[in-house]
Design an enzyme around this catalytic site. Structure first.
Site, PDB file in Angstrom:
ATOM      1  N   HIS A   1     -11.128  -5.612   9.016  1.00 52.69           N
ATOM      2  CA  HIS A   1     -11.923  -5.365   7.813  1.00 52.69           C
ATOM      3  C   HIS A   1     -13.084  -4.410   8.073  1.00 52.69           C
ATOM      4  O   HIS A   1     -13.960  -4.298   7.238  1.00 52.69           O
ATOM      5  CB  HIS A   1     -12.486  -6.681   7.250  1.00 52.69           C
ATOM      6  CG  HIS A   1     -11.465  -7.528   6.568  1.00 52.69           C
ATOM      7  ND1 HIS A   1     -10.571  -8.309   7.251  1.00 52.69           N
ATOM      8  CD2 HIS A   1     -11.176  -7.718   5.256  1.00 52.69           C
ATOM      9  CE1 HIS A   1      -9.795  -8.965   6.396  1.00 52.69           C
ATOM     10  NE2 HIS A   1     -10.137  -8.623   5.185  1.00 52.69           N
TER      11      HIS A   1
ATOM     12  N   GLU B   1       0.806  -1.214   0.000  1.00 52.07           N
ATOM     13  CA  GLU B   1       0.000   0.000   0.000  1.00 52.07           C
ATOM     14  C   GLU B   1       0.842   1.268   0.000  1.00 52.07           C
ATOM     15  O   GLU B   1       0.470   2.269  -0.631  1.00 52.07           O
ATOM     16  CB  GLU B   1      -0.968  -0.016   1.177  1.00 52.07           C
ATOM     17  CG  GLU B   1      -2.058  -1.088   1.078  1.00 52.07           C
ATOM     18  CD  GLU B   1      -1.582  -2.508   1.387  1.00 52.07           C
ATOM     19  OE1 GLU B   1      -0.446  -2.656   1.884  1.00 52.07           O
ATOM     20  OE2 GLU B   1      -2.327  -3.462   1.146  1.00 52.07           O
TER      21      GLU B   1
ATOM     22  N   ASP C   1     -10.242  -0.454   4.853  1.00 51.57           N
ATOM     23  CA  ASP C   1      -9.780   0.597   5.752  1.00 51.57           C
ATOM     24  C   ASP C   1      -8.435   0.310   6.412  1.00 51.57           C
ATOM     25  O   ASP C   1      -7.491   1.082   6.319  1.00 51.57           O
ATOM     26  CB  ASP C   1     -10.847   0.826   6.838  1.00 51.57           C
ATOM     27  CG  ASP C   1     -11.666  -0.434   7.088  1.00 51.57           C
ATOM     28  OD1 ASP C   1     -11.065  -1.423   7.548  1.00 51.57           O
ATOM     29  OD2 ASP C   1     -12.869  -0.446   6.780  1.00 51.57           O
TER      30      ASP C   1
ATOM     31  N   TYR D   1      -3.374   1.571   6.357  1.00 51.04           N
ATOM     32  CA  TYR D   1      -2.399   2.021   7.359  1.00 51.04           C
ATOM     33  C   TYR D   1      -0.944   1.926   6.882  1.00 51.04           C
ATOM     34  O   TYR D   1      -0.131   2.777   7.242  1.00 51.04           O
ATOM     35  CB  TYR D   1      -2.573   1.267   8.683  1.00 51.04           C
ATOM     36  CG  TYR D   1      -3.945   1.417   9.312  1.00 51.04           C
ATOM     37  CD1 TYR D   1      -4.695   2.571   9.139  1.00 51.04           C
ATOM     38  CD2 TYR D   1      -4.494   0.407  10.086  1.00 51.04           C
ATOM     39  CE1 TYR D   1      -5.954   2.709   9.708  1.00 51.04           C
ATOM     40  CE2 TYR D   1      -5.747   0.536  10.670  1.00 51.04           C
ATOM     41  CZ  TYR D   1      -6.474   1.687  10.477  1.00 51.04           C
ATOM     42  OH  TYR D   1      -7.711   1.804  11.053  1.00 51.04           O
TER      43      TYR D   1
END
Ligand SMILES: Cc1ncc(C[n+]2csc(CCOP(=O)(O)OP(=O)(O)O)c2C)c(N)n1
Ligand SMILES: Cc1ncc(C[n+]2csc(CCOP(=O)(O)OP(=O)(O)O)c2C)c(N)n1
Ligand SMILES: [Mg+2]
Ligand SMILES: [Mg+2]
Lengths: 323, 357, 357, 323
Positions: free
Chosen positions: D128, D59, D83, D87
């Site tokens: 999740h 990510e 979501d 991070y």
């Protein structure tokens, strides 16, 4: 004994290392160098590299391996070199460290301390002056602690290391060299300290903004205001009792911190004080904070940081005519 | 899966040399390039000493010196074409200056002025990057974007040996290789990440060996041999431009000064180590070689020195006083259009007048 | 610096084999171990089909099947000693079950019960990990801690091919190598990360080749050859225990089912590819080999099947009804001692009675 | 046209791709699979892999390369799969994406959209179902946007992609399959929508909690309360005007969201409403939120999520006897 805050922290680490063989320090440049702020000065020499370890340069790796060490029963104390350099470890902090106890129904606690030098006022270039406490406050499972005095630096760090839960321990960079009395006592979490009682309004603050608030309270005398100052000391857990007692008495409050205002710590503080003390309030709880901007360059930072003038301006807006 | 095929056919080209690649003393000089490198090195050294001096006078807040690493920095800048992009770290202002950025602009950040003292697009130099290795994904993304647009652009990302431990280093190299992005990664392995020596940073045979884990070639080069660094980078950049994908280059060099003027290197390393590396100083090495081949006259050397003095004088003049910052600018450029909240804060701000809208 | 020395002396031992290591059809069977592996494989396959069936009946919320990967999972579990630790991902419940965890406990998370259905310390199995590769630094840290304490413990961290792209993979391997932590990394390269094939994940000759970039040995093994996986892991774990540091093992295998029961694999891959891998099914391969050497009688095969059916029946029974969760437990185990704020919330909570303090 | 929210988002992406060749989608499984929620269904086939790219699984790499693409003038739209899986990209988001314009005095804008499916209620296992909006709200330089209706899903996403600043676009997972009218209009940022006017008290909410609030308002009728419901739509910028107009009129407000309460979005909302409407308030602004706990397991999540009962209980605490 009067020492600078950095030395009180050093003492807390040394005492913890000496008392408990499970305490291990991990971080960047914390060994031979003693940390860029010298908070770990001499500890590698005294306790060996296995107790005070210079890690490879990777914050997620530092916090992630520390979590693994905690799983095995050690009590790691991690140093993040600067506030903004803790961000690479964000996933490990939020998805694992903060939740491990909960994820395992208590079977795997995380007795882990993350030391984060934070805030501005030291002329640091970009990425060296963030006030990141909101991110931590908004993460259930963490304790969030920040000393504003030399005694608390020692006492709260000892308590953080002794805690069986993860603690984000925020060290106000610009107070590292401030001297104060070191009394060697361990300070329990969750109690705010009334640093100054005042009859007219209450300043609610913590960490680097405490001296600013005390100065503002001094200056306020000249304007005829008697301001109290509460040092929160731990943001999580939050001491509603002390805070509400003070604010209910004065009926007016201003929250002061360096972090940006929008969705910052002051939002929670103002909201919860209002929920609890609504009918004692003669004016809304106001906030004096850093602006909602990326941290500015060193040559402008004094404009960004709350100062006595801005605090007094807010106090003036507390609708005194309504008394 | 083509695991075996790839292993057999590509492996030899992916592994770095076992001895760092060198040209000084081993190749015939390029009579056009090498003197250019020399002049740039002389300027670079002077730039470093001048900037360091300015920290002592309080005119620079902090300076991470590249003394000892000038060969890497000038070779990096000179290997780039005008359309190429450079992604520097905080230590690479000399590369930026050698690429043509005015020294005062390069040092804006470090004197306490606004974070990026120049327009990155005008110079094709990304902002100096402090969070380690985070500039590398940007370099990859920009290279990829240029390739998608069909532009003839290659990108050079700079990072230190310590930075290679960060997750972003890994992710950037992997994306680059999978996308065959026209990007070259230059690791200036100067032996130290502040106080942490390479041995505590990695157990790899060399940093260049990491390349094979991404399926790109790794090159190991003597970082104090400016022609060698220039050669290896030029080859890699050409390959990138030709669609051949990324390369990881490790240049072995040394940080002769402390990490920054605020650092005390005596706490963690021996003078003897520094002395050994001073003996391999890139500047006299190139100078000796040029003179041996009759490519540097005393006059030319003197001209280079004069040029460098001029740069230093310009820098002193430019940094002679604090830059004028408008406090109201605090609120500028947070968003293209400020939010109402920010407008409110700006309106209530009593800190000073003026500044951008 | 010892770059050259290391290159010359260590390189050959760090690079993985060019052909995946295999034992089936190439080695004399271990008459004690191979039948054990076989029984575990039969159980493992049955466990996978049963768990998948339970998703259809709504008794499991989601199940990431390891059908086709059973050789990796059972070999991983059986290579570990009782004091060793396993760090599984969400796909590795079979490894946990093979290590002795009750299937219902392993599946707690996936049926919507509390996040970790067992006490990690009791089984020396870390919580099933969903955020990719984040379990690997934990594995390294625990291994390092055990070594600091002088305990005879080795650790096995499991991760998928996709997970190797994450920064945490890189940081974990690097820490492990620098610290010479007693940890082994097993990458189950099953060809896919949900819908993303390996070719979009990495351009490396193999994932095992990444090892050299950390200075640890890389091994490539046929992941559908249970004895081979067991052998390579045992060797690596022994080496780790003996202080020889970490190893990266890549097992080539295949995810025969969709990513989870919620996934539709027909959107991104051909049946032909699946069929080809079914032909390399680890279970019949081992069975054939055992029979060829007379190490598996019909009776023994039947006993293994019966044992597996028992496991399946037990699983059906255990998951026959929803687990009883106490709503008030929402507030338990957030902290050792709840904060006053949390006590307040718990007190105001009308959702249900009971639960832990 | 009535479509599910996921399809409205898909349409927004398709229209943006078709109109502007600089729009590029990046993410995990967004190509052949069409995303785990099918929001990018068919887009790789229609626009090619270079416009809708399955990236390696990392990510920080996704957001970091997207930032580099934005530096070159492209307009990347990144999908974070869930979501909690955003991070790892936190450092790139906070230290670069949010600040790049400011860092470069406007020279390098970041016209970049980060799509984040967020929140619970879909039976997801741990990691999740996080409501991570606070982290983004507390980061100056980001816009934070979250639709609650099908029309807004389309309209706000178009606006997000058109924005010259980075937008964190939060998609309420549990509304993906909710159908509604798609009108194809681009919605400007910074305007809240009064979904229902009410005379007695105002519910302030956004995203996944909007339908819950509307249901609560229905139920409140039976108890004799006439509740208004305001859908904030964008958390940054915040529409003080609409919110304060509504709350000043009713004098009572409850903020409702799924995110944890402590230092959550509701803290800022309550604090700023109180600052602005103090003398119109007859009771403190209350908050009905997720508890201050790690997101619970699927079988318990309905207890954690605000529901009509908890909202009505809060409304009942708005000190009606003081009227
Ligand atoms: C993410 C992050 N972590 C920590 C730091 C603090 N820091 C600044 S420079 C430095 C050492 C970097 O070493 P290296 O990458 O070798 O580069 P060099 O300084 O030697 O050029 C550290 C730890 C940082 N800037 N960013
Ligand atoms: C940090 C993070 N990003 C994204 C995801 C979503 N996700 C779950 S499984 C998966 C694919 C993983 O592939 P691989 O590592 O090969 O393991 P496999 O599922 O094949 O066993 C993804 C993208 C996640 N769990 N964690
Ligand atoms: Mg270095
Ligand atoms: Mg896979």
């Amino acid at each position: 004994m009067t020492v600078p805050m950095a030395q009180a922290l050093n003492r807390a680490l040394r005492d913890a290392l000496a008392e408990d063989p499970d305490v291990h320090l991990l971080g960047e440049d914390i060994g031979a160098l003693g940390g860029v702020f010298r908070v770990t000065d001499g500890l590698a020499a005294e306790f060996g590299e296995n107790r005070c370890t210079d890690t490879p340069l990777a914050e997620a790796g530092i916090l992630g391996t520390a979590a693994g060490m905690a799983m095995y029963g050690l009590r790691p104390v991690v140093e993040m070199q600067f506030d903004a350099f803790a961000y690479p470890a964000f996933e490990q902090l939020v998805s694992h460290v903060a939740r491990m106890r909960n994820r395992t129904r208590g079977a795997v606690p995380m007795p882990l301390t993350v030391r984060v030098p934070y805030g501005g006022g030291i002329g640091g270039v970009e990425h060296h002056s963030d006030s990141s406490e909101t991110y931590y406050m908004a993460t259930p499972g963490l304790h969030v602690v920040t000393p504003a005095t030399v005694a608390d630096a020692y006492g709260l760090l000892r308590q953080a290391i002794a805690s069986d839960d993860p603690v984000v321990f925020l060290e106000p960079k610009r107070l590292y060299w401030t001297k104060g009395e070191l009394d060697g006592r361990v300070a329990p979490f969750g109690r705010a300290a009334v640093r100054r009682t005042g009859a007219d309004a209450t300043l609610l603050t913590y960490g680097p903004a405490l001296p600013v608030c005390l100065a503002a309270a001094d200056a306020a005398r000249e304007q005829g205001w008697d301001l109290g100052v509460v040092d929160l000391r731990t943001l999580v857990p939050f001491d509603d009792e002390t805070v509400c007692a003070e604010v209910s008495r004065t009926g007016r409050a201003v929250v002061v911190h360096e972090a940006a205002g929008f969705a910052g710590p002051g939002a929670e503080i103002a909201a919860r004080v209002t929920e609890r003390c609504f009918h004692h309030l003669r004016a809304p709880v106001l906030r004096v904070t850093g602006f909602d901007i990326p941290y500015p360059p060193p040559l402008l930072e004094h404009h960004h940081l709350p100062d006595a003038d801005r605090i007094l301006a807010a106090v003036a807006r507390l609708q005194w005519d309504l008394v | 899966m083509t695991v075996q095929d790839a292993t057999v056919t590509e492996l030899p080209t992916l592994l770095p040399e076992s001895e760092p690649f060198r040209m000084l003393g081993q190749s015939t000089p390029d009579s056009a390039l090498w003197p250019r490198l020399y002049t740039a090195l002389v300027r670079g050294r002077r730039y470093n000493t001048q900037a360091t001096a300015l920290t002592r006078q309080g005119r620079l807040a902090v300076y991470p010196s590249s003394t000892g690493q000038e060969a890497c920095q000038v070779a990096a800048a000179l290997a780039l074409g005008p359309r190429d992009w450079l992604f520097p770290s905080y230590r690479d202002t000399l590369a930026a200056v050698t690429r043509g950025l005015p020294p005062a602009a390069a040092l804006g950040l470090l004197r306490g002025d606004w974070h990026t003292g120049y327009d990155p697009h005008a110079h094709r130099i990304a902002p100096l990057c402090t969070p380690l290795a985070t500039q590398l994904p940007h370099a990859v993304g920009l290279a990829h974007a240029a390739r998608l647009r069909g532009d003839d652009v290659a990108v050079l990302g700079l990072v230190g040996d310590g930075g290679t431990s960060e997750g972003d280093f890994h992710e950037a190299l992997n994306f680059a290789a999978v996308w065959r992005a026209p990007v070259v990664f230059l690791v200036q392995n100067n032996g130290w990440a502040i106080s942490v020596p390479l041995a505590k940073q990695t157990a790899a045979p060399s940093i260049a060996h990491k390349a094979i884990g991404y399926g790109m070639p790794g090159r190991l080069v003597d970082g104090n041999d400016a022609p060698a660094v220039h050669h290896v980078l030029t080859e890699a950049l050409d390959r990138a431009r030709a669609g051949g994908g990324p390369t990881l280059v490790e240049a072995l060099t040394y940080r002769v000064d402390a990490h920054t003027n605020a650092d005390d290197a005596t706490r963690y390393r021996d003078d003897a180590e520094v002395a050994a590396w001073r003996a391999r100083d890139p500047l006299p090495r190139l100078e000796r070689e040029l003179r041996r081949h009759g490519l540097l006259t005393d006059d030319a050397a003197e001209a280079a020195r004069a040029d460098a003095e001029e740069l230093a004088a310009g820098l002193r003049a430019a940094l002679g006083s604090d830059p004028p910052l408008a406090p109201a600018d605090l609120f500028a450029h947070v968003y293209a259009t400020p939010t109402p909240q920010l407008r409110e804060q700006a309106a209530g701000f009593g800190g000073g007048a003026g500044g951008a809208p």
